[in-house]
Design a protein around this motif. Structure first.
Motif, PDB file in Angstrom:
ATOM      1  N   GLY A 160       0.818  -1.203   0.000  1.00  0.00           N
ATOM      2  CA  GLY A 160       0.000   0.000   0.000  1.00  0.00           C
ATOM      3  C   GLY A 160       0.853   1.254   0.000  1.00  0.00           C
ATOM      4  N   ILE A 161       1.888   1.265   0.815  1.00  0.00           N
ATOM      5  CA  ILE A 161       2.790   2.421   0.892  1.00  0.00           C
ATOM      6  C   ILE A 161       3.592   2.580  -0.394  1.00  0.00           C
ATOM      7  CG2 ILE A 161       4.797   3.370   2.086  1.00  0.00           C
ATOM      8  CD1 ILE A 161       3.748   1.968   4.636  1.00  0.00           C
ATOM      9  N   ILE A 162       4.172   1.475  -0.862  1.00  0.00           N
ATOM     10  CA  ILE A 162       5.052   1.527  -2.035  1.00  0.00           C
ATOM     11  C   ILE A 162       4.301   1.977  -3.285  1.00  0.00           C
ATOM     12  CG2 ILE A 162       6.413   0.112  -3.627  1.00  0.00           C
ATOM     13  CD1 ILE A 162       7.194  -1.604  -1.156  1.00  0.00           C
ATOM     14  N   VAL A 163       3.156   1.353  -3.555  1.00  0.00           N
ATOM     15  CA  VAL A 163       2.424   1.677  -4.788  1.00  0.00           C
ATOM     16  C   VAL A 163       1.903   3.105  -4.750  1.00  0.00           C
ATOM     17  CG1 VAL A 163       0.457   1.089  -6.243  1.00  0.00           C
ATOM     18  CG2 VAL A 163       1.798  -0.732  -5.173  1.00  0.00           C
ATOM     19  N   ALA A 164       1.318   3.519  -3.628  1.00  0.00           N
ATOM     20  CA  ALA A 164       0.761   4.865  -3.546  1.00  0.00           C
ATOM     21  C   ALA A 164       1.837   5.922  -3.721  1.00  0.00           C
ATOM     22  CB  ALA A 164       0.056   5.048  -2.208  1.00  0.00           C
ATOM     23  N   LYS A 165       2.953   5.764  -3.031  1.00  0.00           N
ATOM     24  CA  LYS A 165       4.035   6.739  -3.142  1.00  0.00           C
ATOM     25  C   LYS A 165       4.612   6.766  -4.556  1.00  0.00           C
ATOM     26  CE  LYS A 165       5.567   7.069   1.672  1.00  0.00           C
ATOM     27  NZ  LYS A 165       5.444   8.538   1.722  1.00  0.00           N
ATOM     28  N   SER A 166       4.663   5.600  -5.186  1.00  0.00           N
ATOM     29  CA  SER A 166       5.179   5.534  -6.562  1.00  0.00           C
ATOM     30  C   SER A 166       4.253   6.264  -7.534  1.00  0.00           C
ATOM     31  CB  SER A 166       5.338   4.077  -6.990  1.00  0.00           C
ATOM     32  OG  SER A 166       6.256   3.395  -6.160  1.00  0.00           O
ATOM     33  N   VAL A 167       2.957   6.070  -7.376  1.00  0.00           N
ATOM     34  CA  VAL A 167       1.988   6.717  -8.267  1.00  0.00           C
ATOM     35  C   VAL A 167       2.038   8.233  -8.101  1.00  0.00           C
ATOM     36  CG1 VAL A 167      -0.470   7.031  -8.749  1.00  0.00           C
ATOM     37  CG2 VAL A 167       0.448   4.731  -8.430  1.00  0.00           C
ATOM     38  N   VAL A 168       2.046   8.710  -6.856  1.00  0.00           N
ATOM     39  CA  VAL A 168       2.070  10.155  -6.608  1.00  0.00           C
ATOM     40  C   VAL A 168       3.389  10.758  -7.097  1.00  0.00           C
ATOM     41  CG1 VAL A 168       1.987  11.960  -4.853  1.00  0.00           C
ATOM     42  CG2 VAL A 168       0.478   9.962  -4.662  1.00  0.00           C
ATOM     43  N   TRP A 169       4.492  10.062  -6.859  1.00  0.00           N
ATOM     44  CA  TRP A 169       5.801  10.540  -7.341  1.00  0.00           C
ATOM     45  C   TRP A 169       5.803  10.670  -8.855  1.00  0.00           C
ATOM     46  CZ3 TRP A 169       9.386   8.215 -10.601  1.00  0.00           C
ATOM     47  CH2 TRP A 169      10.640   8.843 -10.690  1.00  0.00           C
ATOM     48  N   LEU A 170       5.284   9.629  -9.545  1.00  0.00           N
ATOM     49  CA  LEU A 170       5.233   9.650 -11.000  1.00  0.00           C
ATOM     50  C   LEU A 170       4.341  10.784 -11.494  1.00  0.00           C
ATOM     51  CD1 LEU A 170       5.973   8.299 -13.704  1.00  0.00           C
ATOM     52  CD2 LEU A 170       3.975   6.801 -13.397  1.00  0.00           C
ATOM     53  N   GLN A 171       3.201  10.969 -10.850  1.00  0.00           N
ATOM     54  CA  GLN A 171       2.296  12.044 -11.244  1.00  0.00           C
ATOM     55  C   GLN A 171       2.956  13.408 -11.094  1.00  0.00           C
ATOM     56  OE1 GLN A 171      -1.216  12.286  -8.814  1.00  0.00           O
ATOM     57  NE2 GLN A 171      -2.060  14.031  -9.932  1.00  0.00           N
ATOM     58  N   GLN A 172       3.612  13.618  -9.968  1.00  0.00           N
ATOM     59  CA  GLN A 172       4.248  14.913  -9.719  1.00  0.00           C
ATOM     60  C   GLN A 172       5.408  15.178 -10.677  1.00  0.00           C
ATOM     61  OE1 GLN A 172       5.136  14.443  -5.543  1.00  0.00           O
ATOM     62  NE2 GLN A 172       3.175  15.305  -4.898  1.00  0.00           N
ATOM     63  N   LYS A 173       6.157  14.133 -11.020  1.00  0.00           N
ATOM     64  CA  LYS A 173       7.270  14.295 -11.966  1.00  0.00           C
ATOM     65  C   LYS A 173       6.756  14.669 -13.352  1.00  0.00           C
ATOM     66  CE  LYS A 173      11.033  13.396  -9.591  1.00  0.00           C
ATOM     67  NZ  LYS A 173      12.118  14.394  -9.472  1.00  0.00           N
ATOM     68  N   LEU A 174       5.730  13.946 -13.819  1.00  0.00           N
ATOM     69  CA  LEU A 174       5.208  14.187 -15.170  1.00  0.00           C
ATOM     70  C   LEU A 174       4.520  15.543 -15.276  1.00  0.00           C
ATOM     71  CD1 LEU A 174       3.772  10.661 -16.085  1.00  0.00           C
ATOM     72  CD2 LEU A 174       5.894  11.727 -16.881  1.00  0.00           C
ATOM     73  N   GLU A 175       3.890  15.989 -14.183  1.00  0.00           N
ATOM     74  CA  GLU A 175       3.181  17.267 -14.234  1.00  0.00           C
ATOM     75  C   GLU A 175       4.138  18.460 -14.316  1.00  0.00           C
ATOM     76  OE1 GLU A 175       0.469  17.258 -10.921  1.00  0.00           O
ATOM     77  OE2 GLU A 175      -1.150  16.452 -12.146  1.00  0.00           O
ATOM     78  N   LYS A 176       5.419  18.225 -14.065  1.00  0.00           N
ATOM     79  CA  LYS A 176       6.405  19.292 -14.257  1.00  0.00           C
ATOM     80  C   LYS A 176       6.580  19.616 -15.732  1.00  0.00           C
ATOM     81  CE  LYS A 176       9.113  18.394 -10.074  1.00  0.00           C
ATOM     82  NZ  LYS A 176      10.448  17.981  -9.534  1.00  0.00           N
ATOM     83  N   TYR A 177       6.272  18.635 -16.578  1.00  0.00           N
ATOM     84  CA  TYR A 177       6.440  18.815 -18.023  1.00  0.00           C
ATOM     85  C   TYR A 177       5.114  19.123 -18.711  1.00  0.00           C
ATOM     86  CZ  TYR A 177      10.893  16.595 -16.892  1.00  0.00           C
ATOM     87  OH  TYR A 177      12.117  16.297 -16.318  1.00  0.00           O
ATOM     88  N   THR A 178       4.060  18.437 -18.291  1.00  0.00           N
ATOM     89  CA  THR A 178       2.751  18.700 -18.882  1.00  0.00           C
ATOM     90  C   THR A 178       1.663  18.367 -17.866  1.00  0.00           C
ATOM     91  OG1 THR A 178       1.238  18.125 -20.696  1.00  0.00           O
ATOM     92  CG2 THR A 178       2.648  16.375 -19.879  1.00  0.00           C
ATOM     93  N   PRO A 179       0.692  19.238 -17.686  1.00  0.00           N
ATOM     94  CA  PRO A 179      -0.341  18.996 -16.679  1.00  0.00           C
ATOM     95  C   PRO A 179      -1.293  17.873 -17.115  1.00  0.00           C
ATOM     96  CG  PRO A 179      -0.843  20.978 -17.939  1.00  0.00           C
ATOM     97  CD  PRO A 179       0.522  20.539 -18.362  1.00  0.00           C
ATOM     98  N   VAL A 180      -1.829  17.176 -16.122  1.00  0.00           N
ATOM     99  CA  VAL A 180      -2.829  16.154 -16.395  1.00  0.00           C
ATOM    100  C   VAL A 180      -4.147  16.835 -16.721  1.00  0.00           C
ATOM    101  CG1 VAL A 180      -4.123  14.203 -15.394  1.00  0.00           C
ATOM    102  CG2 VAL A 180      -1.698  14.517 -14.858  1.00  0.00           C
ATOM    103  N   ASP A 181      -4.864  16.320 -17.701  1.00  0.00           N
ATOM    104  CA  ASP A 181      -6.167  16.864 -18.060  1.00  0.00           C
ATOM    105  C   ASP A 181      -7.088  16.863 -16.839  1.00  0.00           C
ATOM    106  OD1 ASP A 181      -8.066  17.452 -20.571  1.00  0.00           O
ATOM    107  OD2 ASP A 181      -9.148  16.241 -19.107  1.00  0.00           O
ATOM    108  N   ASP A 182      -7.725  17.995 -16.551  1.00  0.00           N
ATOM    109  CA  ASP A 182      -8.566  18.126 -15.355  1.00  0.00           C
ATOM    110  C   ASP A 182      -9.685  17.089 -15.332  1.00  0.00           C
ATOM    111  OD1 ASP A 182      -7.067  20.212 -14.421  1.00  0.00           O
ATOM    112  OD2 ASP A 182      -8.357  21.775 -15.260  1.00  0.00           O
TER     113      ASP A 182
END
Length: 425
Positions: A209-231
């Motif tokens: 639970g900890i590993i997957v959630a942190k990985s997903v949020v980390w990936l989201q935050q990294k990618l949003e530095k380049y292009t925002p996720v569609d609202d």
């Protein structure tokens, strides 16, 4: 041209009309001693085979298992997103008491009644206890935390209990399943049960639970530095996290339910943007409410008069003792020395709502060896208990919680406290 409507079209109309009715009337319904689940149940019975016979659903155990599994997963994630306290013993003391003491008391008290009263073998009796012990995170939303700013001790305890006990009842479900598959010679499989089902699966669930959630949020935050996720698509990250966490945890033989609840807690602590957290919470709650309609409608349409009459006495015995004796007494014992106000202890004891989680565990047991007349007995005891809970909690939740809120407000005014149940509990 003659009128020849497909029953499927009629079902769609009924569901659409019901959704419109409960949505537009939600303001009035919230003031009545009626829960939405009770309304759905009554509609399901009325439109089922003993009413107008409009809802003609005949799902098998596998379909019900998958449906309720998804509903519970979404609800567990929603519960986890509401958790608003630091991860220490004192902050979660009510959860520790409700999970560590009340749940085992409930399981073994039901098992004792089933063993000595209904002559079930101990393994099957414990399985029944594990099916009925978890409180339901889906149907108990009226008594849960409204959001992360809600500091009420009663609501926190009930929300965290609902999020955890649907996962931590699993070891006892597996105990009963091992008994079904390998017999009552428990010495042959008890060590494996302790090592795998009791220890490893819990540890793996928390870790994944900890590993997957942190990985997903980390990936989201990294990618949003380049292009925002569609609202419009952003909230689907919550569903992606649920599905990835659950599936990967099950692959390593961990408890997926536990992992999803932990993942929600981990994710909401890692988000720096509060708006994303609140948006995901609202999104998952909407899905949860929609799936609740389908699940309880199906339950209502599944009920059969002949079977209910046949198992009514044993169902009322188990269900009545659970709701009126086992849960209240167990909650009172579990909260001894906790310095909770009497009303909080009493409401901990009363608000043990049974529902979708119990249906899931029942269907899971059907897929792992529970069958025949014994399976019928366990199933109808479960259905009768759920119906009893939906009715009793459905008519009592609003007046009791209104009374509770008035007492809390009165104490705030009298003592000038911002969160009395947190400070005094």
């Amino acid at each position: 041209m003659g009128l020849d409507l497909d029953i499927y079209i009629i079902d769609l109309f009924v569901i659409g009309f019901l959704l419109l009715f409960v949505t537009l009337g939600s303001g009035w319904i919230a003031k009545l001693p009626l829960s939405f689940a009770l309304i759905y149940l009554v509609v399901g019975i009325t439109l089922g085979p003993y009413g107008f016979n409009i809802v003609q659903l005949r799902p098998d155990a596998n379909f019900l298992e998958r449906l309720t599994e998804f509903v519970v997963l979404v609800s567990l994630y929603s519960c986890g997103l509401k958790m608003n306290r630091q991860l220490n013993f004192w902050a979660w003391r009510s959860t520790v008491r409700l999970i560590g003491f009340l749940m085992p008391i409930t399981i073994f008290a039901i098992a004792a009644v089933a063993h000595w009263g209904l002559k079930m073998e101990w393994g099957i009796a414990i399985l029944l206890g594990a099916i009925l012990a978890p409180t339901d995170p889906v149907l108990a939303s009226e008594v849960q935390l409204a959001d992360t700013d809600d500091k009420d001790e009663l609501r926190f305890g009930l929300t965290s209990e609902g999020g955890l006990n649907d996962a931590l009842a699993f070891p006892f479900v597996y105990f009963g399943i091992h008994w079904l598959e390998k017999g009552n010679n428990w010495q042959d499989w008890f060590k494996e049960w302790v090592a795998v089902d009791l220890i490893w699966a819990v540890v793996a669930g928390i870790g994944m639970g900890i590993i997957v959630a942190k990985s997903v949020v980390w990936l989201q935050q990294k990618l949003e530095k380049y292009t925002p996720v569609d609202d419009l698509m952003a909230d689907f990250i919550a569903i992606a996290t649920i599905l990835l966490t659950y599936s990967l945890t099950e692959v390593v033989y961990g408890y997926g339910f536990l992992a999803v609840f932990v993942a929600a807690i981990a994710a909401q602590r890692q988000y720096t943007d509060e708006e994303k957290h609140h948006s995901q919470l609202e999104f998952t709650e909407r899905i949860e409410k929609l799936m609740e309609v389908a699940t309880i409608l199906i339950l209502g349409s599944l009920l059969r008069v002949q079977a209910i009459w046949q198992y009514l006495s044993v169902g009322l015995l188990i269900g009545g003792l659970l709701l009126f004796v086992i849960r209240p007494v167990g909650a009172w014992i579990s909260t001894i020395g906790g310095h909770y106000k009497p009303i909080t202890r009493l409401l901990f004891g009363w608000f043990g709502v049974r529902g979708v989680g119990s249906i899931y565990y029942l269907c899971y047991a059907f897929g792992h060896g529970l069958k025949g007349s014994l399976g019928e007995q366990v199933a109808w005891i479960t259905y009768i208990t759920i119906v009893l809970s939906v009715i009793l909690h459905g008519i009592s939740t609003t007046p009791l919680m209104n009374r509770y809120e008035k007492l809390i407000t009165s104490r705030r005014r009298k003592f000038g406290q911002s969160a009395p149940e947190v400070e005094e509990a």
